[in-house]
Scaffold this motif. Structure first.
Motif, PDB file in Angstrom:
ATOM      1  N   LYS A  37       0.845  -1.189   0.000  1.00 59.68           N
ATOM      2  CA  LYS A  37       0.000   0.000   0.000  1.00 59.68           C
ATOM      3  C   LYS A  37       0.873   1.228   0.000  1.00 59.68           C
ATOM      4  CE  LYS A  37       0.127   2.473   3.278  1.00 59.68           C
ATOM      5  NZ  LYS A  37       1.207   3.328   3.921  1.00 59.68           N
TER       6      LYS A  37
ATOM      7  N   VAL B 115       8.195  10.477  11.500  1.00 58.33           N
ATOM      8  CA  VAL B 115       8.214   9.423  10.463  1.00 58.33           C
ATOM      9  C   VAL B 115       9.214   9.699   9.354  1.00 58.33           C
ATOM     10  CG1 VAL B 115       5.974   8.308  10.541  1.00 58.33           C
ATOM     11  CG2 VAL B 115       6.191  10.556   9.464  1.00 58.33           C
TER      12      VAL B 115
ATOM     13  N   GLN C 260      11.612   7.227   6.949  1.00 58.97           N
ATOM     14  CA  GLN C 260      11.083   7.134   5.593  1.00 58.97           C
ATOM     15  C   GLN C 260      11.125   8.528   4.944  1.00 58.97           C
ATOM     16  OE1 GLN C 260       7.629   5.078   7.649  1.00 58.97           O
ATOM     17  NE2 GLN C 260       7.361   4.234   5.607  1.00 58.97           N
TER      18      GLN C 260
ATOM     19  N   ASP D 216      -0.617   7.866   2.621  1.00 56.20           N
ATOM     20  CA  ASP D 216       0.266   7.030   3.442  1.00 56.20           C
ATOM     21  C   ASP D 216      -0.471   6.392   4.625  1.00 56.20           C
ATOM     22  OD1 ASP D 216       2.918   6.070   4.227  1.00 56.20           O
ATOM     23  OD2 ASP D 216       2.665   7.423   5.922  1.00 56.20           O
ATOM     24  N   VAL D 217      -1.218   7.188   5.354  1.00 53.69           N
ATOM     25  CA  VAL D 217      -1.910   6.698   6.548  1.00 53.69           C
ATOM     26  C   VAL D 217      -3.403   6.480   6.275  1.00 53.69           C
ATOM     27  CG1 VAL D 217      -2.613   7.356   8.881  1.00 53.69           C
ATOM     28  CG2 VAL D 217      -0.264   7.745   8.152  1.00 53.69           C
TER      29      VAL D 217
ATOM     30  N   HIS E 292      -4.500   3.138   5.278  1.00 54.29           N
ATOM     31  CA  HIS E 292      -4.712   2.200   6.383  1.00 54.29           C
ATOM     32  C   HIS E 292      -6.010   2.499   7.139  1.00 54.29           C
ATOM     33  CE1 HIS E 292      -0.759   0.460   6.120  1.00 54.29           C
ATOM     34  NE2 HIS E 292      -0.116   1.538   6.521  1.00 54.29           N
TER      35      HIS E 292
ATOM     36  N   TYR F  84       0.101  13.945  11.867  1.00 52.40           N
ATOM     37  CA  TYR F  84       1.471  13.853  12.368  1.00 52.40           C
ATOM     38  C   TYR F  84       1.882  15.177  12.999  1.00 52.40           C
ATOM     39  CZ  TYR F  84       2.574   9.207  10.663  1.00 52.40           C
ATOM     40  OH  TYR F  84       2.620   7.842  10.490  1.00 52.40           O
TER      41      TYR F  84
ATOM     42  N   TYR G 167       7.647   0.219  16.020  1.00 52.04           N
ATOM     43  CA  TYR G 167       6.591  -0.137  15.068  1.00 52.04           C
ATOM     44  C   TYR G 167       5.992  -1.518  15.380  1.00 52.04           C
ATOM     45  CZ  TYR G 167       8.473   3.462  11.833  1.00 52.04           C
ATOM     46  OH  TYR G 167       8.885   4.639  11.244  1.00 52.04           O
TER      47      TYR G 167
HETATM   48  O1  89Y Z   1       4.288   4.395   5.923  1.00 59.21           O
HETATM   49  C1  89Y Z   1       3.431   4.384   7.015  1.00 59.21           C
HETATM   50  C2  89Y Z   1       2.713   3.156   7.310  1.00 59.21           C
HETATM   51  O2  89Y Z   1       2.394   2.329   6.486  1.00 59.21           O
HETATM   52  O3  89Y Z   1       2.432   3.111   8.645  1.00 59.21           O
HETATM   53  C3  89Y Z   1       3.032   4.201   9.319  1.00 59.21           C
HETATM   54  C4  89Y Z   1       4.064   4.689   8.334  1.00 59.21           C
HETATM   55  O4  89Y Z   1       5.272   3.936   8.520  1.00 59.21           O
HETATM   56  C5  89Y Z   1       4.439   6.153   8.435  1.00 59.21           C
HETATM   57  O5  89Y Z   1       3.335   6.981   8.185  1.00 59.21           O
END
Ligand code: 89Y
Length: 344
Positions: free
Chosen positions: A97, A160, A164, A177-178, A181, A231, A287
């Motif tokens: 994703k 973050v 990344q 990105d979020v 999810h 964030y 994480y």
């Molecule tokens: O890339 C994102 C994810 O999939 O979960 C949290 C993250 O690592 C940073 O927003």
């Protein structure tokens, strides 16, 4: 069906250091090759995880190796190229994703795999988190009656961009990105959205995209679902990367709060259950709940690849999540609510 399914990983960045050991937790798979544009990175990952073959072009890898599937863990901008390449080689494909940088590209990826008759899955793991699965069980037990409203929160000030850095360069950040999810978790818990309204903010001026998004959806289950992500939130309870969920129903409420505690309240009082994730030695402690869910997500997709079950996060299913992400941008841009006629 061969004893072990042979697969390759495309992309040896930050995420591969968790995606690969998560695969290695499962029986029935063997990682035979890795690709990365910068060969040195692929060599490092291959040495760390005992992978026999290394490539610096994806096409050469796909043309050379005999694969049962390929797992794409590259940045979003390359997903289309690699998914379509896998489809061209008739190799079942898993893509990280978010599926694509826009809805039209996502649609064309789903169609390319359909046309080639190639199974297509998205690695969407938040719905596979232990606390979220436990939460769903509680909802389905009926203890809080019929849900009518919910709030799903993913808000923190976790840096973050240190792990990344490419996220800072995305013109569209937190919703892709979020939101991928959190809007997927909304669908998982409450069904399909019939309409949504979204507002965004760009608080951190050091990044290109938006870092706050608030999405209000009406779901076909009747639930009013508010999904908030940020964030830029300096909070007493800093718990990145935990997701908090509060649902209110006709007979009570259920709250998934900090540290996986799930508090179920009815007129009789409050009961507490826990949805703690399994901890893996290879997971980054920052994480852990997310990294544990990679194993569960991979297991679900593997069952489909082995024709022993169905996968939840197929390309077709995840396209519906992508529709919510991009409809949220449309809503934020136009200031209008968006109604869905094609979903469910
Ligand atoms: O890339 C994102 C994810 O999939 O979960 C949290 C993250 O690592 C940073 O927003």
């Amino acid at each position: 069906m061969p004893e072990k399914l042979k697969f390759a990983v495309l992309g040896c960045g930050f995420w591969s250091h968790f995606q690969i050991p998560a695969w290695q937790e499962l029986e029935g798979v063997e990682l035979v090759a890795v690709y990365n544009r910068t060969r040195k990175k692929a060599e490092e990952v291959a040495a760390k995880f005992g992978v026999p073959q290394v490539y610096s072009t994806a096409e050469e890898l796909l043309a050379t190796e005999k694969l049962d599937f390929v797992d794409i863990i590259t940045d979003v901008d390359t997903h289309e190229t690699f998914v379509k390449l896998a489809a061209q080689y008739r190799i079942p494909v898993i893509c990280q994703k978010p599926m694509a940088p826009n809805l039209e590209t996502a649609r064309s990826m789903v169609e390319a795999c359909q046309k080639a008759g190639v199974p297509y899955f998205i690695h969407e793991n938040f719905r596979w988190q232990a606390p979220i699965r436990k939460y769903k069980e509680v909802l389905e037990s009926g203890v809080i009656g019929t849900p009518f409203k919910a709030r799903i929160s993913f808000c923190s000030s976790f840096p973050v961009f240190k792990n990344q850095p490419f996220l800072a360069d995305l013109e569209e950040f937190i919703l892709t990105d979020v939101g991928s999810h959190i809007l997927d978790v909304s669908r998982f818990l409450f069904g399909e959205a019939t309409s949504l309204y979204c507002k965004t903010h760009s608080i951190d001026k050091g990044i290109k995209g938006e870092d706050v998004a608030n999405v209000l959806m009406e779901m076909d289950s009747g639930v009013h679902c508010y999904a908030e992500m940020s964030y830029a939130s300096i909070l007493e309870q800093e718990r990145f990367p935990q997701t908090f969920v509060l649902t209110e129903g006709s007979d009570g409420s259920v709250y998934l709060g900090p540290d996986f505690e799930i508090r179920i309240t009815t007129r009789k009082g409050t009961e507490v259950v826990y949805g703690e994730p399994k901890l893996y030695s290879w997971a980054d402690p920052n994480y852990d709940v997310v990294h544990a869910s990679i194993v569960a997500c991979n297991r679900n997709i593997l069952q489909a690849l082995q024709q022993k079950g169905t996968a939840e996060t197929t390309g077709e299913d995840n396209f519906k999540t992508a529709e919510l992400v991009f409809a949220s941008y449309d809503s934020a841009r136009t200031g209008k609510a968006i109604a869905f006629t094609s979903i469910p």
